[in-house]
Design an enzyme around this catalytic site. Structure first.
Site, PDB file in Angstrom:
ATOM      1  N   ASP A 116       0.823  -1.215   0.000  1.00  0.00           N
ATOM      2  CA  ASP A 116       0.000   0.000   0.000  1.00  0.00           C
ATOM      3  C   ASP A 116       0.855   1.261   0.000  1.00  0.00           C
ATOM      4  O   ASP A 116       1.849   1.340   0.744  1.00  0.00           O
ATOM      5  CB  ASP A 116      -0.870   0.037   1.266  1.00  0.00           C
ATOM      6  CG  ASP A 116      -2.269  -0.482   1.024  1.00  0.00           C
ATOM      7  OD1 ASP A 116      -2.744  -0.437  -0.129  1.00  0.00           O
ATOM      8  OD2 ASP A 116      -2.898  -0.941   1.998  1.00  0.00           O
TER       9      ASP A 116
ATOM     10  N   GLU B  95     -14.152  -2.778  -1.645  1.00  0.00           N
ATOM     11  CA  GLU B  95     -14.341  -3.047  -0.214  1.00  0.00           C
ATOM     12  C   GLU B  95     -15.709  -2.568   0.261  1.00  0.00           C
ATOM     13  O   GLU B  95     -16.098  -1.404   0.032  1.00  0.00           O
ATOM     14  CB  GLU B  95     -13.228  -2.352   0.603  1.00  0.00           C
ATOM     15  CG  GLU B  95     -13.396  -2.577   2.105  1.00  0.00           C
ATOM     16  CD  GLU B  95     -12.166  -2.242   2.936  1.00  0.00           C
ATOM     17  OE1 GLU B  95     -11.118  -1.876   2.369  1.00  0.00           O
ATOM     18  OE2 GLU B  95     -12.260  -2.360   4.176  1.00  0.00           O
TER      19      GLU B  95
HETATM   20  O1  KIV Z   1      -4.777  -2.230   3.970  1.00  0.00           O
HETATM   21  C1  KIV Z   1      -5.361  -3.302   3.750  1.00  0.00           C
HETATM   22  O2  KIV Z   1      -5.136  -4.323   4.414  1.00  0.00           O
HETATM   23  C2  KIV Z   1      -6.334  -3.339   2.660  1.00  0.00           C
HETATM   24  C3  KIV Z   1      -7.199  -4.546   2.533  1.00  0.00           C
HETATM   25  C4  KIV Z   1      -8.262  -4.516   3.555  1.00  0.00           C
HETATM   26  C5  KIV Z   1      -7.734  -4.672   1.166  1.00  0.00           C
HETATM   27  O3  KIV Z   1      -6.438  -2.410   1.939  1.00  0.00           O
END
Ligand code: KIV
Length: 270
Positions: free
Chosen positions: A87, A186
């Site tokens: 991310d 989500e």
């Molecule tokens: O940050 C995360 O773990 C996510 C998932 C919930 C898809 O974005």
């Protein structure tokens, strides 16, 4: 048979699986967990949920790029087969597309992961476009986008009205057009996720988005029943109760240390 064949996942392989077989994605935050999950998942996501499930915060907003790099490198070292995606944390890509590229390049260079994920539609399209154009695969994320916690008024199901659903469908198409190779959906109604999945040629990966997405993701700590702070969302299924096993083991250890039965000769150098 839940084990995957011993082959390394790539972005093109993941994309080719749409309409072939369901994609399995789980989050991981360290090397040990990555090694345990690697044979069973197509994709390991180093999610910024680490802010909640590892760091103990209520939201993901405090997670830094530095921290993402630290955790993503550990996960990558434990993953031989799964595609590792990390991310981009809040604040690393929202202010400009050039900030976004710098952040994505840093994640790729310092950790060895194969792709980055970022949240949002309209406001994130330039970032998705430019990062993809720089040769870095981007996974999009729409619906409940936890980095917009305050504007959503908490972690709430999205796309429930007709106009919100229509907006999400348009955003999903725009995210694909901007160059994303896949899209997380989500906490949206299952029938909307189905429509979006059918409208896109990239795979969708659902979490709280019904069974018609091209794949599913769960947060590992929720999936194994490790969390005790926050009540998990309705969409989580606890496949085991690790929290209870750890509590029981710690209780037994404490009692054996206190009554002197641990360590017995078996665990001592005589
Ligand atoms: O940050 C995360 O773990 C996510 C998932 C919930 C898809 O974005």
């Amino acid at each position: 048979m839940s084990e995957l064949p011993n082959s390394t996942m790539t972005v093109p392989i993941i994309q080719s699986m749409k309409n072939q077989r369901k994609l399995v994605m789980l989050t991981a935050y360290d090397h040990t967990m990555a090694k345990l999950l690697d044979q069973h998942a197509d994709i390991l996501l180093v999610g910024d949920t680490l802010g909640c499930v590892v760091q103990g915060d209520q939201t993901t907003l405090g997670v830094t790029l530095e921290q993402m790099c630290y955790h993503a490198a550990m996960v990558k070292r434990g993953a031989q087969n799964a595609l590792v995606v990390a991310d981009l944390p809040f604040g690393s890509y929202q202010s400009s597309a050039s900030d976004a590229i710098q952040a994505a390049i840093r994640l790729i260079k310092e950790t060895g992961v194969s792709a980055v994920k970022l949240e949002g539609g309209g406001g994130s399209l330039a970032a998705i476009e430019q990062i993809s154009r720089a040769g870095i695969p981007v996974m999009g994320h729409l619906g409940l986008t936890p980095q917009s916690y305050h504007s959503m008024g908490g972690n709430k199901v999205q796309g429930k009205t007709q106009s919100a659903a229509q907006k999400l469908l348009e955003e999903a198409k725009a995210v694909e057009a901007a160059g994303a190779f896949s899209l997380v959906l989500e906490a949206i109604p299952a029938d909307l996720a189905k429509i979006i999945t059918q409208a896109l040629s990239i795979p969708t990966i659902g979490i709280g988005a019904g069974s018609d997405c091209d794949g599913q993701v769960l947060v590992i700590n929720d999936m194994i029943g490790l969390n005790q702070n926050q009540a998990p969302m309705r969409f989580n299924k606890e496949y085991c109760a690790v929290r209870k096993m750890i509590t029981k083991a710690a209780q037994q250890y404490a009692s054996e240390v206190r009554d002197g039965s641990f360590p017995c000769p078996q665990y001592s150098y005589l």
